[in-house]
Design a protein around this motif. Sequence first.
Motif, PDB file in Angstrom:
ATOM      1  N   THR A  17       3.228   9.554 -15.375  1.00  0.00           N
ATOM      2  CA  THR A  17       1.990   9.542 -14.594  1.00  0.00           C
ATOM      3  C   THR A  17       1.400   8.145 -14.498  1.00  0.00           C
ATOM      4  OG1 THR A  17       1.530  11.770 -15.370  1.00  0.00           O
ATOM      5  CG2 THR A  17      -0.307  10.559 -14.421  1.00  0.00           C
ATOM      6  N   LEU A  18       1.309   7.479 -15.654  1.00  0.00           N
ATOM      7  CA  LEU A  18       0.729   6.133 -15.638  1.00  0.00           C
ATOM      8  C   LEU A  18       1.586   5.194 -14.789  1.00  0.00           C
ATOM      9  CD1 LEU A  18      -0.477   5.813 -19.330  1.00  0.00           C
ATOM     10  CD2 LEU A  18      -1.839   6.148 -17.243  1.00  0.00           C
ATOM     11  N   ALA A  19       2.905   5.341 -14.894  1.00  0.00           N
ATOM     12  CA  ALA A  19       3.791   4.471 -14.119  1.00  0.00           C
ATOM     13  C   ALA A  19       3.588   4.702 -12.625  1.00  0.00           C
ATOM     14  CB  ALA A  19       5.244   4.737 -14.515  1.00  0.00           C
ATOM     15  N   LEU A  20       3.638   5.953 -12.207  1.00  0.00           N
ATOM     16  CA  LEU A  20       3.510   6.218 -10.770  1.00  0.00           C
ATOM     17  C   LEU A  20       2.096   5.910 -10.273  1.00  0.00           C
ATOM     18  CD1 LEU A  20       5.692   9.376 -10.118  1.00  0.00           C
ATOM     19  CD2 LEU A  20       6.216   6.954  -9.851  1.00  0.00           C
ATOM     20  N   GLY A  21       1.129   6.126 -11.141  1.00  0.00           N
ATOM     21  CA  GLY A  21      -0.248   5.814 -10.749  1.00  0.00           C
ATOM     22  C   GLY A  21      -0.443   4.326 -10.495  1.00  0.00           C
ATOM     23  N   SER A  22       0.347   3.490 -11.133  1.00  0.00           N
ATOM     24  CA  SER A  22       0.245   2.049 -10.888  1.00  0.00           C
ATOM     25  C   SER A  22       1.174   1.615  -9.760  1.00  0.00           C
ATOM     26  CB  SER A  22       0.606   1.266 -12.151  1.00  0.00           C
ATOM     27  OG  SER A  22      -0.053   1.827 -13.264  1.00  0.00           O
ATOM     28  N   ILE A  51      -7.252   1.569   1.255  1.00  0.00           N
ATOM     29  CA  ILE A  51      -6.435   2.764   1.527  1.00  0.00           C
ATOM     30  C   ILE A  51      -5.428   2.977   0.394  1.00  0.00           C
ATOM     31  CG2 ILE A  51      -4.855   3.846   3.161  1.00  0.00           C
ATOM     32  CD1 ILE A  51      -6.133   2.171   5.364  1.00  0.00           C
ATOM     33  N   ALA A  52      -4.866   1.888  -0.100  1.00  0.00           N
ATOM     34  CA  ALA A  52      -3.890   2.001  -1.190  1.00  0.00           C
ATOM     35  C   ALA A  52      -4.492   2.680  -2.410  1.00  0.00           C
ATOM     36  CB  ALA A  52      -3.369   0.618  -1.559  1.00  0.00           C
ATOM     37  N   ALA A  53      -5.745   2.338  -2.721  1.00  0.00           N
ATOM     38  CA  ALA A  53      -6.409   2.979  -3.860  1.00  0.00           C
ATOM     39  C   ALA A  53      -6.468   4.484  -3.665  1.00  0.00           C
ATOM     40  CB  ALA A  53      -7.818   2.408  -4.037  1.00  0.00           C
ATOM     41  N   HIS A  54      -6.691   4.911  -2.431  1.00  0.00           N
ATOM     42  CA  HIS A  54      -6.766   6.344  -2.153  1.00  0.00           C
ATOM     43  C   HIS A  54      -5.415   7.032  -2.317  1.00  0.00           C
ATOM     44  CE1 HIS A  54     -10.561   5.079  -0.439  1.00  0.00           C
ATOM     45  NE2 HIS A  54     -10.912   6.347  -0.327  1.00  0.00           N
ATOM     46  N   TYR A  55      -4.354   6.379  -1.842  1.00  0.00           N
ATOM     47  CA  TYR A  55      -3.045   7.038  -1.876  1.00  0.00           C
ATOM     48  C   TYR A  55      -2.415   6.990  -3.256  1.00  0.00           C
ATOM     49  CZ  TYR A  55      -3.107   8.433   2.872  1.00  0.00           C
ATOM     50  OH  TYR A  55      -3.448   9.096   4.017  1.00  0.00           O
ATOM     51  N   GLY A  56      -2.836   6.050  -4.077  1.00  0.00           N
ATOM     52  CA  GLY A  56      -2.375   6.058  -5.452  1.00  0.00           C
ATOM     53  C   GLY A  56      -3.081   7.135  -6.257  1.00  0.00           C
ATOM     54  N   SER A  57      -4.353   7.364  -5.955  1.00  0.00           N
ATOM     55  CA  SER A  57      -5.132   8.352  -6.696  1.00  0.00           C
ATOM     56  C   SER A  57      -4.767   9.767  -6.226  1.00  0.00           C
ATOM     57  CB  SER A  57      -6.623   8.047  -6.518  1.00  0.00           C
ATOM     58  OG  SER A  57      -7.399   8.912  -7.306  1.00  0.00           O
ATOM     59  N   VAL A  58      -5.576  10.738  -6.571  1.00  0.00           N
ATOM     60  CA  VAL A  58      -5.118  12.118  -6.434  1.00  0.00           C
ATOM     61  C   VAL A  58      -6.214  13.023  -5.858  1.00  0.00           C
ATOM     62  CG1 VAL A  58      -5.776  12.517  -8.826  1.00  0.00           C
ATOM     63  CG2 VAL A  58      -4.179  14.056  -7.758  1.00  0.00           C
ATOM     64  N   LEU A 115      -3.953  10.540 -13.547  1.00  0.00           N
ATOM     65  CA  LEU A 115      -3.481   9.902 -12.319  1.00  0.00           C
ATOM     66  C   LEU A 115      -4.643   9.420 -11.464  1.00  0.00           C
ATOM     67  CD1 LEU A 115      -1.012   9.217 -10.645  1.00  0.00           C
ATOM     68  CD2 LEU A 115      -1.035  11.505  -9.697  1.00  0.00           C
ATOM     69  N   GLU A 116      -5.794   9.987 -11.694  1.00  0.00           N
ATOM     70  CA  GLU A 116      -6.907   9.663 -10.801  1.00  0.00           C
ATOM     71  C   GLU A 116      -7.317   8.205 -10.939  1.00  0.00           C
ATOM     72  OE1 GLU A 116     -10.063  12.527 -11.006  1.00  0.00           O
ATOM     73  OE2 GLU A 116     -10.761  11.995  -9.005  1.00  0.00           O
ATOM     74  N   ILE A 117      -7.166   7.660 -12.138  1.00  0.00           N
ATOM     75  CA  ILE A 117      -7.833   6.398 -12.432  1.00  0.00           C
ATOM     76  C   ILE A 117      -7.032   5.123 -12.151  1.00  0.00           C
ATOM     77  CG2 ILE A 117      -9.040   5.142 -14.241  1.00  0.00           C
ATOM     78  CD1 ILE A 117      -9.348   8.104 -15.477  1.00  0.00           C
ATOM     79  N   PRO A 118      -5.783   4.992 -12.666  1.00  0.00           N
ATOM     80  CA  PRO A 118      -5.146   3.671 -12.558  1.00  0.00           C
ATOM     81  C   PRO A 118      -5.053   3.169 -11.120  1.00  0.00           C
ATOM     82  CG  PRO A 118      -3.592   5.348 -13.378  1.00  0.00           C
ATOM     83  CD  PRO A 118      -4.928   5.957 -13.365  1.00  0.00           C
ATOM     84  N   ALA A 119      -4.750   4.065 -10.189  1.00  0.00           N
ATOM     85  CA  ALA A 119      -4.570   3.623  -8.808  1.00  0.00           C
ATOM     86  C   ALA A 119      -5.834   2.975  -8.277  1.00  0.00           C
ATOM     87  CB  ALA A 119      -4.198   4.817  -7.934  1.00  0.00           C
ATOM     88  N   ILE A 120      -6.981   3.518  -8.641  1.00  0.00           N
ATOM     89  CA  ILE A 120      -8.217   2.934  -8.128  1.00  0.00           C
ATOM     90  C   ILE A 120      -8.404   1.542  -8.717  1.00  0.00           C
ATOM     91  CG2 ILE A 120     -10.716   3.237  -8.012  1.00  0.00           C
ATOM     92  CD1 ILE A 120     -10.267   6.240  -7.971  1.00  0.00           C
ATOM     93  N   ILE A 121      -8.070   1.393  -9.992  1.00  0.00           N
ATOM     94  CA  ILE A 121      -8.175   0.065 -10.610  1.00  0.00           C
ATOM     95  C   ILE A 121      -7.212  -0.914  -9.935  1.00  0.00           C
ATOM     96  CG2 ILE A 121      -7.927  -1.224 -12.759  1.00  0.00           C
ATOM     97  CD1 ILE A 121      -8.561   1.322 -14.263  1.00  0.00           C
ATOM     98  N   VAL A 122      -5.988  -0.476  -9.779  1.00  0.00           N
ATOM     99  CA  VAL A 122      -5.005  -1.355  -9.150  1.00  0.00           C
ATOM    100  C   VAL A 122      -5.447  -1.725  -7.734  1.00  0.00           C
ATOM    101  CG1 VAL A 122      -2.632  -1.507  -8.304  1.00  0.00           C
ATOM    102  CG2 VAL A 122      -3.103  -0.500 -10.549  1.00  0.00           C
ATOM    103  N   GLY A 123      -5.903  -0.725  -6.993  1.00  0.00           N
ATOM    104  CA  GLY A 123      -6.358  -0.985  -5.619  1.00  0.00           C
ATOM    105  C   GLY A 123      -7.461  -2.037  -5.598  1.00  0.00           C
ATOM    106  N   LEU A 124      -8.453  -1.870  -6.474  1.00  0.00           N
ATOM    107  CA  LEU A 124      -9.562  -2.826  -6.482  1.00  0.00           C
ATOM    108  C   LEU A 124      -9.080  -4.203  -6.927  1.00  0.00           C
ATOM    109  CD1 LEU A 124     -12.534  -0.720  -7.898  1.00  0.00           C
ATOM    110  CD2 LEU A 124     -11.732  -1.001  -5.555  1.00  0.00           C
ATOM    111  N   MET A 125      -8.113  -4.236  -7.862  1.00  0.00           N
ATOM    112  CA  MET A 125      -7.600  -5.522  -8.322  1.00  0.00           C
ATOM    113  C   MET A 125      -6.904  -6.268  -7.190  1.00  0.00           C
ATOM    114  SD  MET A 125      -6.222  -4.810 -12.163  1.00  0.00           S
ATOM    115  CE  MET A 125      -4.831  -5.907 -11.906  1.00  0.00           C
TER     116      MET A 125
END
Lengths: 320, 320, 320, 100, 100, 100
Positions: free
Chosen positions: B73-78, B102-109, B139-149
């Motif tokens: 989950t953490l891997a795919l979320g990033s 948009i990427a932050a949205h599609y990484g999240s869930v 899964l909800e969280i890492p993608a949003i962090i990555v997107g913002l980064m």
Amino acid sequence: MGTVDILLANLFSPIILAFVLGIFASLIRSDLRFPDELYTALSIYLLLAIGLKGGAELSETPFLTFLGPMLATLALGSLTPITSYFVLRRIGALDRINAAAIAAHYGSVSVVTFIAAQAFIDLAGVTGEGFLPALVALLEIPAIIVGLMIAQIGSREAGSWKKALHEVLAGRSIVLLLGGLAIGLVVGKSGLEPVEPFFVNGFQGALTLFLLEMGLVTARRLRDLRKVGLFLVGFGIVMPILHGILGVWVGGLAGLSLGGSAVFGTIVASASYIAAPAAVRIALPEANPTFYLTASLGITFPFNITLGIPLYFTVAQWLA
Amino acid sequence: MGTVDILLANLFSPIILAFVLGIFASLIRSDLRFPDELYTALSIYLLLAIGLKGGAELSETPFLTFLGPMLATLALGSLTPITSYFVLRRIGALDRINAAAIAAHYGSVSVVTFIAAQAFIDLAGVTGEGFLPALVALLEIPAIIVGLMIAQIGSREAGSWKKALHEVLAGRSIVLLLGGLAIGLVVGKSGLEPVEPFFVNGFQGALTLFLLEMGLVTARRLRDLRKVGLFLVGFGIVMPILHGILGVWVGGLAGLSLGGSAVFGTIVASASYIAAPAAVRIALPEANPTFYLTASLGITFPFNITLGIPLYFTVAQWLA
Amino acid sequence: MGTVDILLANLFSPIILAFVLGIFASLIRSDLRFPDELYTALSIYLLLAIGLKGGAELSETPFLTFLGPMLATLALGSLTPITSYFVLRRIGALDRINAAAIAAHYGSVSVVTFIAAQAFIDLAGVTGEGFLPALVALLEIPAIIVGLMIAQIGSREAGSWKKALHEVLAGRSIVLLLGGLAIGLVVGKSGLEPVEPFFVNGFQGALTLFLLEMGLVTARRLRDLRKVGLFLVGFGIVMPILHGILGVWVGGLAGLSLGGSAVFGTIVASASYIAAPAAVRIALPEANPTFYLTASLGITFPFNITLGIPLYFTVAQWLA
Amino acid sequence: MSTITLQLVTIIAERVLKDQLIDEVRTLGATGYTLTDVEGEGSRGVRASEWEKRNVKLEVIVSDDVAEAITEHVSARYFEHYAVILYSHPIEVVRGSKYR
Amino acid sequence: MSTITLQLVTIIAERVLKDQLIDEVRTLGATGYTLTDVEGEGSRGVRASEWEKRNVKLEVIVSDDVAEAITEHVSARYFEHYAVILYSHPIEVVRGSKYR
Amino acid sequence: MSTITLQLVTIIAERVLKDQLIDEVRTLGATGYTLTDVEGEGSRGVRASEWEKRNVKLEVIVSDDVAEAITEHVSARYFEHYAVILYSHPIEVVRGSKYR
Ligand SMILES: Nc1ncnc2c1ncn2[C@@H]1O[C@H](COP(=O)(O)O)[C@@H](O)[C@H]1O
Ligand SMILES: Nc1ncnc2c1ncn2[C@@H]1O[C@H](COP(=O)(O)O)[C@@H](O)[C@H]1O
Ligand SMILES: Nc1ncnc2c1ncn2[C@@H]1O[C@H](COP(=O)(O)O)[C@@H](O)[C@H]1O
Ligand code: NA
Ligand code: NA
Ligand code: NA
């Protein structure tokens, strides 16, 4: 069940854990909030459901068994505000108005605490008398009257009594409890069958949701703990213990069963945080809501539903 | 079940038909509207219920089986926000900020898509691991962090990071999912019995009502389809398919069952439209909400719940 | 069951007693109030549930049996506003506009009355045709059109017809009833199973809560009884009796079963208080809402659900 | 901060009129609107809904001309038969060009 | 009855900004605030929520200086990217010292 | 369009006072009122309800005299012990006779 088992069974039930979750969510400043309308909807449901179920059971109970508990309720409903008042004045050195205001709350009753007690004895495999909801309704009122009367003695500027009383008597908790009771009594157990999936089977789940919200609300109150001082914190725990034991004992004398006297002890121990605040706010505007609300909602309510109920049940077991 | 049967079983289930009814009602400009409070109440209920059920099942699962899926989950979320970002920049030629948003949205869930997948495998007679709700929260969280980064790199004017992160971490979906999971874990299957009629039996029906509302909401978004252009429409369908297949495959590798990897593929494929928009709006105010909301809510959400879920399930069957 | 038994069974059912409790609470000026959102939520639930159930049953009914009842519905839907209009003009001596406005209400239908009739025949152990909800939707519309047409004849200043019609056709009661019916028809009885605990088992309980609110609302209307005069009070009781008997008879001719014609008689007898008022308010602003709302909601609705339904059922038994 | 003076026109009306009032104020020149659910009582009393907060408050920020046009229109069309009131007062607005 | 004149500053903003707007107006000197859930449309349209009444109306009673400071701040920080409007007008207040 | 100037008096109060405030403003001469559910914080803070939107906003359109009477009454009766504020400003009203 031993005392510790009882305690753990209560603490690890979904409803108490939901309450804890609510407090936790509030502490981490989650945006979890219940819409006011959901709170209202759940409380309408719970009050009506508890009334209906009580009424249906009452329809199979001989009416005379109701007399003793009824008198016991009226007696304790008039006594507990007075004991509270004297403790608050003598030991706590509170002024007359604030002492009377708090006394009105501790004499009156918290319906949610009652419902939690019912759920607890259910879990413990014990049943209570069908007319217990009627006792709750009966207990809600006299204490508020006595509390306001104490405040009035020697005070010229009378608040609006009539409005305050009407607020309680025609308040929705009384109307729904007694109304449900009346309906359940008329239709009986068989007549209630069609609505059982909704009002009976769904009950514990809805209560879980409701206690989640109660946790959110209680947590807001916890922030005021510092403002009310150590005495009131102690009062909010010791007073219910004394009143609770008294209630269990008197309940037993009045003929209540094991489950019935445990629940009765709980309601005597509980402090109102819905009906009493509204009435007191109108009739005693000089009293400080931070005191009475924080004590009843921030201290006594969480104490009762976590530790109090198992305690009163244990006492009832000893005395039985 | 063959692929077509699976597809039809999904399309002709009450929940999907309710979603279609919602879209239809909106198209004919019906005055059917859900009060905000009903939407909130239903979502509190669904999140808590899914958590409780998952927790109770988890209480009977050896904990070690959780490790592989957690890392997956953490891997795919990033990873998925990065793949999304590159597709959006290279093929879609979007500017940095909007692509990152948009990427932050599609990484999240999307939790509702997850719930629909759960309901689907239930229908198909398959079960998933009890800890799946925990993966959703994870899964909800890492993608949003990555997107913002991604957005931050090279941009001076930093939005309010801390607020955005808190918005997600203490957001009600995480709190209710994990809170429910914890309660379920503590009380176990037997402890959950009293609340089962409410939280388990009523679940599918409440979900039906909820998807009716989702249809009403989605339809409003459909009107913006023209504004977002053909590329984003294609992106909203192709990206989830790729992520979904990847998710099913990785889920299988990580040790998930057939049902588990189908659901896992679905959540990887899904795009957030509640947590991510709120966080992105605060941290990246320059990003255009029409883009990210229309793509995730107007395109990917309806695609996933109608065609996507059966597809990921079929893929899971092939790979199993 | 004898007539008196039938009457008592209805009067002493939880739903009617809840209605009475609502009226009582309002009379003692209780603060019991349902949030608007709870009313809306319950009505969405009830309409969808009744549609789903009807649709699932319809899926096992030969379609041809639907033709007769359909024609009967259209015929009575056009006839009853005309009979109402002439009674109101000739005997009541009302002006053209107010007579037409009231006629539109009495030709149209009250969905809650229909639901109460369904619940009643369930209690009586009789079933009705699965397509009855479709008849309700069909009956809702023609009367409103006919009513507005009568008002239009000879009046220059046309109100906004199109808006008024759209208000009814795309109104949420029609959309939910027919939408639910369609979903139920597609998924069939087995497809409905997963949502049964929510939509079927919970139905009677939710209806009880709803009728409590209807009692609160009706009571507010009762205060206007004096304003509308004795004629309209009589009209609100006699007209439904006549229409109800006519409906039962025509329903029987059209091939409906005992339960079906009792329910059909009830809906013909019932008067709209949701769709019709909204449409009439827009198209006939000069008509006085006190007249049409007090008659349909304050008089006919309580009459029908207490005495009317058992009466129509008895008539159906005679004619069967 | 440079501000300009515009009119805030407030219409309180029974709910059934909501959609058409919004359409009409837009047609007459309002570039936006704000809606609030309210309850209330006035001289007319009854209206065609027993449910839902019974009134809406519709507020629009407009130029003097548009304010006048809205006032005329609402008075002419609704005052006789519907429960509607309208009032207005001047406000200071930043970035006034937005409301043209 | 002696009253004093203060400013009523009204901010209508998309809901996601609620908490930070409250913090900011307090920091700038407002002693209290009143919040109303509203809906609305303006020139910017879409925002990041499909649910919940989409806007909030934040009203604060403040002195002229504080009003100016709030106006400057909100204009500078929010007007470019968010759906926010702000307007103000004078009101007569009893016990004005409360708002200092 | 001929309009007249009246006062819009706004009272924001804790919810428990709702019914009696309505009664009192009517007694003092208001011909109608409009109520909005609001939330808020001020200098006094706590009140006797943890549930329901905690405050109500009561708006009444009245003549100057009635405005003054309401202001006096509310100040005298509620300001000491309750969370209540009151303010007013002039508005232009169509068909002013309605508010007498
Ligand atoms: N004097 C007033 N002050 C404040 N609001 C009023 C007043 N009169 C009427 N209203 C509002 O306007 C609505 C329609 O009023 P009416 O047309 O007089 O029934 C009422 O329901 C109130 O919300
Ligand atoms: N002309 C207007 N009159 C009243 N309210 C407005 C107006 N323009 C905008 N608003 C409100 O301010 C919010 C934000 O506006 P905007 O930034 O133009 O999208 C809208 O959703 C409305 O609630
Ligand atoms: N400065 C202010 N600006 C706007 N509203 C206020 C202000 N002060 C108080 N209020 C409102 O009036 C209510 C009562 O205020 P208070 O009596 O100061 O607690 C608050 O809950 C707010 O809704
Ligand atoms: Na007590
Ligand atoms: Na994803
Ligand atoms: Na009819």
